[in-house]
Design an enzyme around this catalytic site. Structure first.
Site, short mmCIF file in Angstrom:
data_model
loop_
_atom_site.label_atom_id
_atom_site.label_comp_id
_atom_site.label_asym_id
_atom_site.label_seq_id
_atom_site.Cartn_x
_atom_site.Cartn_y
_atom_site.Cartn_z
N CYS B 133 23.51 55.03 7.29
CA CYS B 133 24.59 56.02 7.26
C CYS B 133 24.14 57.45 7.58
CB CYS B 133 25.35 55.95 5.94
SG CYS B 133 24.32 56.21 4.51
N ASP B 134 22.88 57.78 7.45
CA ASP B 134 22.44 59.15 7.78
C ASP B 134 21.74 59.21 9.14
OD1 ASP B 134 23.22 59.92 5.22
OD2 ASP B 134 21.27 59.40 4.38
#
Lengths: 292, 167
Positions: B133-134
């Site tokens: 997700c990052d």
């Protein structure tokens, strides 16, 4: 809508957990190998592992928390089941494929207590589709939070909603699942859910004869539309498998769902505690036997 | 983030560059055309072997990496499986290993978060995934850097903790 959410949240199942004799010392009382528990549909089976270990700890033939050579998992009728789906979702899927739940025609259904029977087993190798039950205390929480990150991304196009929760809020969110606190769960999950989603997080399971199981996770775009299930019939019945939609009914949270319901309404009312909407396609013959 | 079509193009380019084929750890490489994914079979580094001995009291056989695409995140997704070597009598067998503290064993604690998942697109097989997700903030997806997005992602998500040495 909150009333429906509350009813869904309160849904429970009678679960009979039998523990494989290999866990216990020879000569242990047979009754120690069986637990009858009432389990929310909206939780994971492994959240009951501390209870299970505690129940049998005086009779264990080894220390499961420090065991590195064996793996543990649950089975139903000899088939491995995945703890990483909500208990209610597992049950709905197994109802479709198992004769265990078939009610004899001579018995009134209201007089029958349905038991979801699971068997805790161990082995030196693991079925390839099962996440092993590890000894770490936060395994379920970590998995669940990761599910919510995916859900947040699917709904909003970013994980900001969940990543901006404070540490206290994140803890409170998981605690609400464990302590069955509907108010806290609703309050925090609302922060992650937009009023107009980009996509709807949906997982569809289809069970067919001989225990064959198909799981799909279609991408349903919601930009400018709110389709009914009928509108997305092709995605629901899965492009990979040609099946006759007319011979299946849709079940979510143990309830038969009409094809003409709007998807986002269904999502908001019936989504599971991990943020996904689970739909089970059940052959009509199974529905006639069990859900009605 | 990277669009799916661009992922396909950059994956092919990465494969053709021979960077994995020339990697000293690489025992086998397979481009899986129908899934637009890359499977790598690696021998464990000395450091990994030591960690497995200390943390799990086990001996590693090999590491599998699967480079695929997450349609949810529109990002490359790194999956991993660890195979341990089991010796009994004269037999040597391998089996999957699921350490409780997998980040510690791999030496990526604080850098990456991993979780066990089943993957629908891979016959529901269980793999560790590096949470993606990052990814774009880690890799950087500004326009001028997009053509090398996957190469940079590989450098960070694969080589930064396994090391890179030519054959």
């Amino acid at each position: 809508m909150n009333e429906i959410r509350q009813l869904v949240w309160n849904g429970e199942l009678n679960v009979l957990v039998s523990i494989d004799p290999s866990f216990l010392m020879k000569g242990s009382p047979k009754e120690m190998a069986v637990l009858r528990i009432r389990v929310p549909r909206e939780t994971y089976l492994i959240n009951y592992m501390p209870l299970i270990w505690n129940r049998i700890q005086d009779f264990l033939s080894f220390d499961p928390l420090n065991e590195k050579e064996k793996y543990f998992w649950f089975e139903h009728n000899g088939r491995p089941i995945r703890w990483n789906y909500p208990v209610g979702v597992l049950f709905d899927g197994l109802v479709a494929s198992s004769a265990t739940f078939v009610t004899s025609s001579g018995i009134h259904p209201e007089n029958v207590i349905t038991l979801f029977k699971v068997h805790l087993v161990m082995g030196k190798s693991l079925p390839s589709t099962v996440i092993p039950i590890l000894s770490s205390s936060n395994q379920a929480e970590k998995f669940w939070f990761h599910q919510w990150k995916q859900v947040c991304f699917i709904l909003n196009g970013s994980s900001k909603g969940i990543m901006s929760l404070s540490v206290n809020e994140s803890r409170k969110f998981w605690r609400s699942v464990i302590t069955r606190n509907f108010h806290d769960f609703t309050e925090i999950s609302k922060k992650i859910s937009p009023s107009r989603p980009r996509h709807v997080p949906i997982i569809i399971q289809t069970h067919k004869d001989l225990g064959i199981e198909v799981i799909s996770q279609p991408t349903i775009s919601m930009t400018g539309v709110n389709p009914t299930l009928r509108d997305i019939e092709q995605e629901v019945i899965s492009a990979k498998e040609i099946i006759d939609a007319g011979s299946y009914v849709i079940v979510s949270q143990g309830i038969e769902i009409p094809w003409d319901i709007a998807l986002f309404d269904l999502y908001l009312k019936f989504r599971s505690f991990d943020g996904f909407l689970y739909i089970t396609l059940v052959p009509k013959i199974s529905v006639a036997r069990t859900f009605r | 983030m990277i669009e799916y079509e661009e992922w396909q193009r950059q994956l092919r380019s990465l494969y053709d560059s021979q960077i994995f084929q020339n990697w000293v750890l690489c025992q086998e490489i397979r481009l899986i055309d129908d899934k637009n994914a890359l499977l790598l079979c690696l021998k464990p580094t000395h450091k990994l072997q030591e960690s497995a001995k200390i943390i799990e009291n086990k001996s590693l056989d090999h590491i599998e990496l699967y480079l695929t695409y997450s349609k949810i995140y529109s990002e490359p997704l790194l999956l991993l499986r660890i195979w341990e070597e089991k010796r009994s009598d004269d037999m040597i067998m391998t089996r999957l290993m699921f350490p409780c503290k997998v980040e510690s064993l791999l030496g990526v604690e604080g850098k990456f978060r991993l979780g066990l998942e089943t993957f629908i697109s891979m016959e529901n097989a269980v793999w560790y995934s590096f949470h993606p997700c990052d990814t774009s903030s880690i890799v950087g997806d500004q326009k001028e850097f997009r053509p090398t997005y996957l190469r940079r992602w590989t450098s960070i998500f694969v080589f930064s903790w396994l090391g890179y040495e030519d054959l």
